[in-house]
Write a protein that holds these residues in place. Structure first.
Motif, PDB file in Angstrom:
ATOM      1  N   THR A 169       0.827  -1.207   0.000  1.00 16.16           N
ATOM      2  CA  THR A 169       0.000   0.000   0.000  1.00 16.16           C
ATOM      3  C   THR A 169       0.860   1.255   0.000  1.00 16.16           C
ATOM      4  OG1 THR A 169      -1.765  -1.169   1.153  1.00 16.16           O
ATOM      5  CG2 THR A 169      -1.834   1.230   1.230  1.00 16.16           C
TER       6      THR A 169
ATOM      7  N   LEU B 290       1.055   4.022  -2.864  1.00 12.69           N
ATOM      8  CA  LEU B 290       0.749   5.413  -2.525  1.00 12.69           C
ATOM      9  C   LEU B 290       1.829   6.338  -3.069  1.00 12.69           C
ATOM     10  CD1 LEU B 290      -0.709   6.842   0.612  1.00 12.69           C
ATOM     11  CD2 LEU B 290       1.560   7.618   0.029  1.00 12.69           C
ATOM     12  N   TRP B 291       3.085   6.028  -2.817  1.00 14.74           N
ATOM     13  CA  TRP B 291       4.181   6.869  -3.300  1.00 14.74           C
ATOM     14  C   TRP B 291       4.234   6.889  -4.822  1.00 14.74           C
ATOM     15  CZ3 TRP B 291       8.223   4.405   0.459  1.00 14.74           C
ATOM     16  CH2 TRP B 291       8.053   4.952   1.728  1.00 14.74           C
TER      17      TRP B 291
ATOM     18  N   TRP C 137       0.627   8.924  -5.886  1.00 13.60           N
ATOM     19  CA  TRP C 137       0.319  10.296  -5.495  1.00 13.60           C
ATOM     20  C   TRP C 137       1.472  11.285  -5.704  1.00 13.60           C
ATOM     21  CZ3 TRP C 137      -4.310  11.950  -5.480  1.00 13.60           C
ATOM     22  CH2 TRP C 137      -5.368  11.118  -5.107  1.00 13.60           C
TER      23      TRP C 137
ATOM     24  N   TRP D 268      -7.350   6.100  -7.291  1.00 11.13           N
ATOM     25  CA  TRP D 268      -6.717   5.574  -6.076  1.00 11.13           C
ATOM     26  C   TRP D 268      -7.626   4.571  -5.374  1.00 11.13           C
ATOM     27  CZ3 TRP D 268      -2.358   4.563  -4.085  1.00 11.13           C
ATOM     28  CH2 TRP D 268      -2.215   4.305  -2.732  1.00 11.13           C
TER      29      TRP D 268
END
Length: 103
Positions: free
Chosen positions: A14, A18-19, A22, A49
């Motif tokens: 996760t 995310l990195w 986003w 997302w």
């Protein structure tokens, strides 16, 4: 259980997602997207997302004793009594028996 993620745990997957998702899009949002389009742009990215999180966290169907234990645990976590449904359907919550929610 969730999908098999190999050696990496779901939390690690996760964070990496995310990195990877986003950080580049936030850079684009701040430096490229016109100010009046930042909210629609971020809303669209939020939808993407949520799709990624649904895929990463999607549960595979479980049957047998594991399913019964999971249903009982979910019912307990929700503060709802688990009941046995006649016909061998396993344990479900009282709300599910009433047709309100399934677990």
């Amino acid at each position: 259980g969730g999908q098999d993620t190999g050696r990496m745990g779901l939390g690690t997957m996760t964070i990496l997602a995310l990195w990877a998702y986003w950080v580049p899009f936030q850079a684009i949002n701040f430096w490229v997207v016109p100010r009046h389009l930042t909210i629609p742009f971020m809303n669209l990215l939020g939808l993407g997302w949520n799709t990624i999180m649904s895929v990463l966290n999607g549960a595979t169907p479980v049957s047998g004793p594991e399913a019964n234990a999971g249903a009982a645990a979910a019912a307990g976590d929700a503060g709802v009594e688990a009941v046995e449904v006649p016909g061998g359907g396993g344990e479900i919550t009282a709300m599910a028996a009433a047709g309100a929610v399934t677990t």
